[in-house]
Motif scaffolding. Structure first.
Motif, PDB file in Angstrom:
ATOM      1  N   UNK A 284       0.856  -1.186   0.000  1.00  0.00           N
ATOM      2  CA  UNK A 284       0.000   0.000   0.000  1.00  0.00           C
ATOM      3  C   UNK A 284       0.890   1.234   0.000  1.00  0.00           C
ATOM      4  N   UNK A 285       0.935   1.966  -1.108  1.00  0.00           N
ATOM      5  CA  UNK A 285       1.739   3.189  -1.158  1.00  0.00           C
ATOM      6  C   UNK A 285       1.002   4.350  -0.496  1.00  0.00           C
ATOM      7  N   UNK A 286       1.674   5.475  -0.412  1.00  0.00           N
ATOM      8  CA  UNK A 286       1.035   6.701   0.064  1.00  0.00           C
ATOM      9  C   UNK A 286       0.419   7.483  -1.085  1.00  0.00           C
ATOM     10  N   UNK A 287       0.993   7.324  -2.283  1.00  0.00           N
ATOM     11  CA  UNK A 287       0.517   7.998  -3.488  1.00  0.00           C
ATOM     12  C   UNK A 287       0.638   7.036  -4.660  1.00  0.00           C
ATOM     13  N   UNK A 288      -0.352   7.059  -5.553  1.00  0.00           N
ATOM     14  CA  UNK A 288      -0.263   6.374  -6.838  1.00  0.00           C
ATOM     15  C   UNK A 288      -0.302   7.436  -7.933  1.00  0.00           C
ATOM     16  N   UNK A 289       0.605   7.335  -8.886  1.00  0.00           N
ATOM     17  CA  UNK A 289       0.517   8.170 -10.089  1.00  0.00           C
ATOM     18  C   UNK A 289       0.116   7.267 -11.252  1.00  0.00           C
ATOM     19  N   UNK A 290      -0.770   7.760 -12.115  1.00  0.00           N
ATOM     20  CA  UNK A 290      -1.283   6.914 -13.192  1.00  0.00           C
ATOM     21  C   UNK A 290      -1.741   7.790 -14.362  1.00  0.00           C
ATOM     22  N   UNK A 291      -1.945   7.162 -15.503  1.00  0.00           N
ATOM     23  CA  UNK A 291      -2.412   7.856 -16.715  1.00  0.00           C
ATOM     24  C   UNK A 291      -2.737   6.796 -17.762  1.00  0.00           C
ATOM     25  N   UNK A 292      -2.113   6.886 -18.932  1.00  0.00           N
ATOM     26  CA  UNK A 292      -2.152   5.959 -20.053  1.00  0.00           C
ATOM     27  C   UNK A 292      -3.439   5.128 -20.166  1.00  0.00           C
ATOM     28  N   UNK A 293      -3.474   3.950 -19.534  1.00  0.00           N
ATOM     29  CA  UNK A 293      -4.589   3.031 -19.726  1.00  0.00           C
ATOM     30  C   UNK A 293      -5.905   3.463 -19.123  1.00  0.00           C
ATOM     31  N   UNK A 294      -5.926   4.560 -18.386  1.00  0.00           N
ATOM     32  CA  UNK A 294      -7.155   5.018 -17.745  1.00  0.00           C
ATOM     33  C   UNK A 294      -8.258   5.293 -18.760  1.00  0.00           C
ATOM     34  N   UNK A 295      -7.893   5.798 -19.932  1.00  0.00           N
ATOM     35  CA  UNK A 295      -8.885   5.976 -20.999  1.00  0.00           C
ATOM     36  C   UNK A 295      -8.585   5.080 -22.197  1.00  0.00           C
ATOM     37  N   UNK A 296      -7.614   4.184 -22.058  1.00  0.00           N
ATOM     38  CA  UNK A 296      -7.111   3.394 -23.187  1.00  0.00           C
ATOM     39  C   UNK A 296      -6.648   4.298 -24.331  1.00  0.00           C
ATOM     40  N   UNK A 297      -6.287   5.528 -23.985  1.00  0.00           N
ATOM     41  CA  UNK A 297      -5.749   6.453 -24.973  1.00  0.00           C
ATOM     42  C   UNK A 297      -6.780   7.182 -25.804  1.00  0.00           C
ATOM     43  N   UNK A 298      -8.060   6.980 -25.552  1.00  0.00           N
ATOM     44  CA  UNK A 298      -9.080   7.622 -26.368  1.00  0.00           C
ATOM     45  C   UNK A 298      -9.245   9.102 -26.043  1.00  0.00           C
ATOM     46  N   UNK A 299      -8.693   9.539 -24.926  1.00  0.00           N
ATOM     47  CA  UNK A 299      -8.667  10.953 -24.568  1.00  0.00           C
ATOM     48  C   UNK A 299      -7.637  11.111 -23.459  1.00  0.00           C
TER      49      UNK A 299
END
Length: 462
Positions: A284-299
């Motif tokens: 369990x981290x204190x922070x997660x950073x994420x992007x990319x697959x969240x919209x599968x790149x559609x936006x």
């Protein structure tokens, strides 16, 4: 073979000329004789270029297109939201789609990571996490804690702060001086482990984790704010964590009051299996950073997800996190993300990856009989194949040989054979693969066939 008309050939030539004159590519070489391939459409696990040729998308665009290309419902979700509310900022305001998406992400995240700060991409999410760590410690009476520790060869983004966290000297040198405060610890490449630790992955993992403690102690715990780690490190070729590694890192961060940031820009949203890869590796981290697959790149969209503890100093009616992006949490992107996550749940993509990952590994491991293939490593649908000059000694290629192998032969040969993937030399030479999560054994076999043929020829050439 696809035949295109004379009109289409003229249009293709015009596009190429415009690209050569005006388009400045990202991480791209430019000059006489270099014209980028022009990709015009995608469907499922395939893409097509402007000449009508078809390729397997073996990298999901850039570790992005989890649900595959051509999903009409994601385009429709964007259009529907744009008709209702195309844009409004989150600067002291909110939109329904951003609210719904924040709640959904908090539901997937472990522990008390319940606060979602939206960005437009992964580098911005990493930048946000470092800024939050600095301000959090200032607000809680520890203003000297500002430094960060990350791993050798690790890539965390291109903004000045994220680039300072990145552990690839060649990427940083043109832009120095950078933001001060970034320090390195060893990565978890077991294939290149020091001899005294090469007999046991768990022992090696303990060694790597303890080097993080050593870096914190050397710099002074009162000066270190955070440790940034990818669950599976991308640059260098998909280094998975050894058993017990993250358990020990969590202990170290707790001991020294240092925040653990799980940089999941690539690894989140099913790439390893679960929505968040920290769940796959039980930390369990204190922070997660994420992007990319969240919209599968559609936006475009990204996010920093922080614990309730980190949000608490900002929850007093007065204190502001003075940070933001015009398009962070964009209402259209948020709507697309929600529709994308609906596909994940409806089609069981997380379970699909977990079930099929052993078959993907086994298929790629058949390449280990080739003289040039030293190691096959990774997790989920995220693998690297390390190429070596001598399998017995693990001798790697020198810079000139690597240039000739990767850019002189492999990159064009794989493309011509119908496979889009990455031949990379950030570290030792590797071929990286990350197909869309809708892929199965048929796609694994098709990828394998191309790799087998091209790497066999590469072995003969080198």
């Amino acid at each position: 073979m696809t035949i295109i008309s004379e009109t289409e050939q003229t249009a293709t030539s015009d596009l190429a000329a415009k690209a050569n004159r005006h388009l400045w590519g990202h991480f791209a070489r430019h000059g006489a004789g270099i014209t980028p391939p022009i990709i015009t459409r995608g469907e499922g696990v395939h893409i097509w270029d402007d000449k009508g040729r078809k390729y397997i998308d073996g990298l999901s665009g850039l570790f992005v297109v989890q649900v595959g290309h051509g999903r009409k419902e994601l385009a429709e979700a964007a259009a529907k939201q744009a008709e209702k509310l195309a844009f409004f900022p989150l600067w002291s305001y909110a939109t329904p789609t951003a609210i719904e998406l924040a709640e959904r992400l908090a539901g997937y995240a472990p522990g008390d990571l319940n606060r979602v700060f939206f960005t437009t991409g992964g580098g911005e999410a990493v930048e946000s996490a470092w800024k939050l760590a600095k301000q959090y410690f200032k607000l809680t009476g520890k203003p000297g804690k500002h430094k960060v520790v990350s791993r050798a060869i690790a890539y965390h983004g291109t903004p000045q702060g994220a680039l300072s966290i990145t552990g690839i000297p060649a990427f940083k040198a043109p832009f120095e001086p950078l933001v001060p405060g970034g320090f390195r610890a060893p990565n978890t490449n077991f294939y290149r482990a020091p001899a005294e630790y090469a007999h046991d992955e768990k022992v090696f993992g303990r060694y790597c984790a303890d080097r993080i403690a050593e870096a914190i102690e050397f710099e002074g715990p009162e000066t270190v704010a955070a440790v940034f780690l990818e669950p599976v490190q991308n640059a260098g070729g998909c280094f998975p964590p050894p058993p017990g590694y993250f358990e020990r890192v969590r202990e170290i961060c707790d001991e020294y009051d240092v925040l653990l940031v799980s940089d999941e820009v690539i690894c989140a949203y099913g790439r390893i299996g679960s929505m968040f890869a920290c769940n796959d590796f039980n930390y369990v981290p204190d922070i997660i950073t994420c992007a990319k697959g969240l919209t599968s790149g559609y936006s475009p969209i990204g996010a920093m997800i922080a614990s309730d503890r980190l949000f608490e100093p900002f929850n007093d009616g007065q204190t502001v996190f003075g940070h933001g992006y015009t398009f962070g949490g964009h209402p259209v992107s948020s709507a697309v993300a929600l529709a994308n996550l609906d596909i994940f749940e409806r089609e069981g993509l997380n379970d699909r990856v977990k079930q099929n990952a052993p078959a993907f590994r086994a298929t790629l491991e058949q390449l280990l009989d080739l003289p040039i293939v030293g190691d096959v490593r990774g997790e989920g649908y995220f693998y690297g194949i390390e190429l070596v000059k001598d399998k017995t000694t693990k001798e790697t290629f020198n810079d000139e040989e690597s240039e000739r192998l990767l850019r002189g032969f492999l990159t064009p040969a794989l493309w011509e054979a119908g496979l889009y993937c990455r031949a990379d030399d950030r570290g030792d030479p590797v071929v990286q693969l990350a197909p869309p999560l809708i892929s199965g054994q048929a796609e694994f076999d098709a990828i394998y066939d191309v790799l087998r043929n091209v790497l066999t020829e590469a072995s003969a050439r080198m």
